[in-house]
Design a protein around this motif. Sequence first.
Motif, PDB file in Angstrom:
ATOM      1  N   PHE A  15       0.829  -1.211   0.000  1.00 40.94           N
ATOM      2  CA  PHE A  15       0.000   0.000   0.000  1.00 40.94           C
ATOM      3  C   PHE A  15       0.864   1.262   0.000  1.00 40.94           C
ATOM      4  CE2 PHE A  15      -2.648  -3.388   1.728  1.00 40.94           C
ATOM      5  CZ  PHE A  15      -3.750  -3.287   0.875  1.00 40.94           C
ATOM      6  N   ALA A  16       1.987   1.198   0.712  1.00 45.77           N
ATOM      7  CA  ALA A  16       2.884   2.378   0.731  1.00 45.77           C
ATOM      8  C   ALA A  16       3.515   2.584  -0.640  1.00 45.77           C
ATOM      9  CB  ALA A  16       3.952   2.189   1.798  1.00 45.77           C
ATOM     10  N   GLU A  17       3.644   1.498  -1.398  1.00 46.47           N
ATOM     11  CA  GLU A  17       4.218   1.636  -2.747  1.00 46.47           C
ATOM     12  C   GLU A  17       3.365   2.549  -3.626  1.00 46.47           C
ATOM     13  OE1 GLU A  17       4.802  -2.352  -4.160  1.00 46.47           O
ATOM     14  OE2 GLU A  17       6.611  -2.611  -2.962  1.00 46.47           O
ATOM     15  N   ARG A  18       2.053   2.530  -3.394  1.00 45.87           N
ATOM     16  CA  ARG A  18       1.173   3.418  -4.166  1.00 45.87           C
ATOM     17  C   ARG A  18       1.581   4.883  -3.934  1.00 45.87           C
ATOM     18  NH1 ARG A  18      -4.631   0.763  -2.387  1.00 45.87           N
ATOM     19  NH2 ARG A  18      -4.793  -0.767  -4.062  1.00 45.87           N
ATOM     20  N   VAL A  19       1.849   5.187  -2.673  1.00 45.34           N
ATOM     21  CA  VAL A  19       2.210   6.570  -2.330  1.00 45.34           C
ATOM     22  C   VAL A  19       3.562   6.924  -2.956  1.00 45.34           C
ATOM     23  CG1 VAL A  19       2.642   8.144  -0.403  1.00 45.34           C
ATOM     24  CG2 VAL A  19       0.941   6.316  -0.167  1.00 45.34           C
ATOM     25  N   LYS A  20       4.499   5.966  -2.911  1.00 43.37           N
ATOM     26  CA  LYS A  20       5.831   6.218  -3.480  1.00 43.37           C
ATOM     27  C   LYS A  20       5.726   6.463  -4.990  1.00 43.37           C
ATOM     28  CE  LYS A  20       8.147   3.465   0.033  1.00 43.37           C
ATOM     29  NZ  LYS A  20       8.756   2.177   0.359  1.00 43.37           N
ATOM     30  N   CYS A 190       3.816  -1.232 -17.336  1.00 45.49           N
ATOM     31  CA  CYS A 190       3.917  -0.322 -16.178  1.00 45.49           C
ATOM     32  C   CYS A 190       5.271  -0.471 -15.494  1.00 45.49           C
ATOM     33  CB  CYS A 190       2.849  -0.649 -15.134  1.00 45.49           C
ATOM     34  SG  CYS A 190       1.197  -0.269 -15.623  1.00 45.49           S
ATOM     35  N   SER A 191       5.729  -1.720 -15.345  1.00 50.62           N
ATOM     36  CA  SER A 191       6.957  -1.901 -14.556  1.00 50.62           C
ATOM     37  C   SER A 191       8.188  -1.412 -15.309  1.00 50.62           C
ATOM     38  CB  SER A 191       7.116  -3.346 -14.102  1.00 50.62           C
ATOM     39  OG  SER A 191       7.217  -4.159 -15.218  1.00 50.62           O
ATOM     40  N   GLN A 192       7.999  -1.095 -16.611  1.00 48.55           N
ATOM     41  CA  GLN A 192       9.131  -0.499 -17.329  1.00 48.55           C
ATOM     42  C   GLN A 192       9.243   1.006 -17.063  1.00 48.55           C
ATOM     43  OE1 GLN A 192       8.369  -1.895 -21.254  1.00 48.55           O
ATOM     44  NE2 GLN A 192       9.206  -3.914 -20.757  1.00 48.55           N
ATOM     45  N   LYS A 193       8.205   1.570 -16.481  1.00 46.75           N
ATOM     46  CA  LYS A 193       8.269   3.004 -16.150  1.00 46.75           C
ATOM     47  C   LYS A 193       9.143   3.190 -14.919  1.00 46.75           C
ATOM     48  CE  LYS A 193       4.506   5.450 -15.724  1.00 46.75           C
ATOM     49  NZ  LYS A 193       4.728   6.663 -16.489  1.00 46.75           N
ATOM     50  N   GLU A 194      10.022   4.177 -14.979  1.00 45.32           N
ATOM     51  CA  GLU A 194      10.965   4.360 -13.874  1.00 45.32           C
ATOM     52  C   GLU A 194      10.251   4.706 -12.562  1.00 45.32           C
ATOM     53  OE1 GLU A 194      14.635   6.451 -15.009  1.00 45.32           O
ATOM     54  OE2 GLU A 194      14.542   7.230 -12.941  1.00 45.32           O
ATOM     55  N   THR A 195       9.151   5.495 -12.692  1.00 47.08           N
ATOM     56  CA  THR A 195       8.433   5.895 -11.474  1.00 47.08           C
ATOM     57  C   THR A 195       7.870   4.661 -10.749  1.00 47.08           C
ATOM     58  OG1 THR A 195       6.482   6.190 -12.845  1.00 47.08           O
ATOM     59  CG2 THR A 195       7.736   8.178 -12.295  1.00 47.08           C
ATOM     60  N   VAL A 196       7.586   3.612 -11.526  1.00 48.93           N
ATOM     61  CA  VAL A 196       7.043   2.387 -10.936  1.00 48.93           C
ATOM     62  C   VAL A 196       8.182   1.482 -10.470  1.00 48.93           C
ATOM     63  CG1 VAL A 196       5.718   0.279 -11.413  1.00 48.93           C
ATOM     64  CG2 VAL A 196       4.927   2.467 -12.297  1.00 48.93           C
ATOM     65  N   SER A 197       9.147   1.233 -11.379  1.00 46.28           N
ATOM     66  CA  SER A 197      10.196   0.258 -11.041  1.00 46.28           C
ATOM     67  C   SER A 197      10.995   0.691  -9.815  1.00 46.28           C
ATOM     68  CB  SER A 197      11.118   0.027 -12.236  1.00 46.28           C
ATOM     69  OG  SER A 197      11.776   1.219 -12.548  1.00 46.28           O
ATOM     70  N   LYS A 198      11.125   2.024  -9.634  1.00 46.53           N
ATOM     71  CA  LYS A 198      11.885   2.492  -8.467  1.00 46.53           C
ATOM     72  C   LYS A 198      11.079   2.389  -7.177  1.00 46.53           C
ATOM     73  CE  LYS A 198      15.374   5.639 -10.091  1.00 46.53           C
ATOM     74  NZ  LYS A 198      15.701   7.040 -10.356  1.00 46.53           N
ATOM     75  N   TRP A 201       8.633  -3.323  -5.177  1.00 46.60           N
ATOM     76  CA  TRP A 201       9.632  -4.347  -4.863  1.00 46.60           C
ATOM     77  C   TRP A 201      10.339  -4.729  -6.141  1.00 46.60           C
ATOM     78  CZ3 TRP A 201       7.111  -9.081  -2.038  1.00 46.60           C
ATOM     79  CH2 TRP A 201       6.724  -8.696  -0.757  1.00 46.60           C
ATOM     80  N   ASP A 202      11.651  -4.821  -6.089  1.00 46.31           N
ATOM     81  CA  ASP A 202      12.286  -5.463  -7.234  1.00 46.31           C
ATOM     82  C   ASP A 202      12.739  -6.841  -6.768  1.00 46.31           C
ATOM     83  OD1 ASP A 202      14.668  -5.158  -5.916  1.00 46.31           O
ATOM     84  OD2 ASP A 202      15.301  -3.430  -7.073  1.00 46.31           O
ATOM     85  N   LYS A 203      13.205  -7.624  -7.729  1.00 45.35           N
ATOM     86  CA  LYS A 203      13.544  -9.011  -7.398  1.00 45.35           C
ATOM     87  C   LYS A 203      14.675  -9.077  -6.375  1.00 45.35           C
ATOM     88  CE  LYS A 203      11.596 -11.416 -11.198  1.00 45.35           C
ATOM     89  NZ  LYS A 203      10.818 -10.296 -11.709  1.00 45.35           N
ATOM     90  N   ARG A 204      15.585  -8.074  -6.453  1.00 49.58           N
ATOM     91  CA  ARG A 204      16.723  -8.087  -5.521  1.00 49.58           C
ATOM     92  C   ARG A 204      16.222  -7.863  -4.093  1.00 49.58           C
ATOM     93  NH1 ARG A 204      19.441  -4.282  -3.407  1.00 49.58           N
ATOM     94  NH2 ARG A 204      18.436  -2.751  -4.735  1.00 49.58           N
ATOM     95  N   LYS A 205      15.303  -6.861  -3.959  1.00 47.47           N
ATOM     96  CA  LYS A 205      14.760  -6.568  -2.633  1.00 47.47           C
ATOM     97  C   LYS A 205      14.006  -7.789  -2.102  1.00 47.47           C
ATOM     98  CE  LYS A 205      12.909  -1.964  -2.596  1.00 47.47           C
ATOM     99  NZ  LYS A 205      11.984  -1.159  -2.751  1.00 47.47           N
ATOM    100  N   PHE A 206      13.256  -8.396  -3.017  1.00 51.65           N
ATOM    101  CA  PHE A 206      12.466  -9.565  -2.645  1.00 51.65           C
ATOM    102  C   PHE A 206      13.401 -10.684  -2.163  1.00 51.65           C
ATOM    103  CE2 PHE A 206      10.330 -13.568  -3.720  1.00 51.65           C
ATOM    104  CZ  PHE A 206       9.140 -13.377  -3.048  1.00 51.65           C
TER     105      PHE A 206
END
Length: 400
Positions: A15-20, A190-198, A201-206
Amino acid sequence: MAGELILLSSEYSLFAERVKIAFAEKGITNYQIRNEDLSNKSPLLLQMNPVHKLVPVLIHNGKPICESMIIVQYIDDFWNHKSPLLPSDPYQRAHARFWADYIDKKIYPNGRMLWSSKGEIMEASRKDLIQSLKTLNSELGEKAYFNGESFGYIDLALIPFYNVFHTFESLGNFSMEVECPQLVEWAKRCSQKETVSKSIWDKRKFYEMSLRYIDGTIPCPPVAIRKEGVTASNPAHAIWLCQDSLLLHAILASVFDLSISLILASRTSGEAWEKLAKLYANKSRSRIMHLKERLSTSRGSKPLPEYLQFVKSTVDELALTDKRLTDDDLTIHVLNGVGSEFRELTIAVQARETSIAFEELHEKLMDFDTFLKKEQSSEISTIIVNFIRRNSQFRNSFSS
Ligand SMILES: N[C@@H](CCC(=O)N[C@@H](CS)C(=O)NCC(=O)O)C(=O)O
């Protein structure tokens, strides 16, 4: 002037990702993120969101705004000069809000029931989740984004769930590619957009988080807690089980058929990981033993170049399993394997002060082999000459 911005979040809050993402779309970077320990919520969180006590909470100049999609609307209203998230037309705005509300009512609750319930309840959630994803797929249709050509409010509400799509598929036993193909393409777009990918979660964080669950750095909180003398159920326990169950299913989804039966009964990601580690450790131990045994087989009737090639590939395979042989060990194996006709060379090599590298040994063996062949052929020719001579004498004596 925006003033002070604090985002109360937790490390992996969808949910916080939406805000980010909303902040990233508006180009706002000067906000502070404070990650809450949800098993021990801070007095600030309890004071700022006394009703739900949940993250995210945006604190703007000391004033709290709660609920992720309400925060997103606030960001869109406050920074209205750039990248509008909601359409300007009242009807279109209502339409966007309707679908964001649909996502909140259908996707997260059904997904959560899928990994935290069993039997009929799970089956009902599974059906409802698939149906909801299909409904969203038709609403998207052939459009690039839900609102048309540009990324907006509905996209932002749904995209944080992209990282759990494969968990939905593996738990619900369905294929998103089959049930909602446009949605899968949309998620990739969508996940190719920088505002989203940043922001998501990315795979590394996961992966990093997985390790912390698996190795016990993030232990399972107690089922119940005591507060002011009263025992109550611990929400952090449920959250941990939920996150861990996501990881467990990610592990289950990524292992091969043969291993899956061994880890299927695991209750936590750590348990599954431990079983897999044992399984593969055993496999690699037996592989190492097999390779070592192969090394000690002698050349037999193999031509020398073929035998040396066989030794080299075995040694290379052993090196891959982290069991590198020393030059001396390898030399002993090879000299034992080549046979007694290389005795003189064996003595010379053993008499050396320093170890011999495989390449040098290879060269010396090949030279010695050529020498032996020459010797043999000269011996043979001597035998043949003698034979012919003897036979010619015999023939002559016979004929005379
Ligand atoms: N409807 C809320 C949901 C927020 C939510 O569920 N937050 C979770 C973290 S992702 C939380 O704070 N959980 C703590 C708890 O359940 O006690 C929103 O959209 O902000």
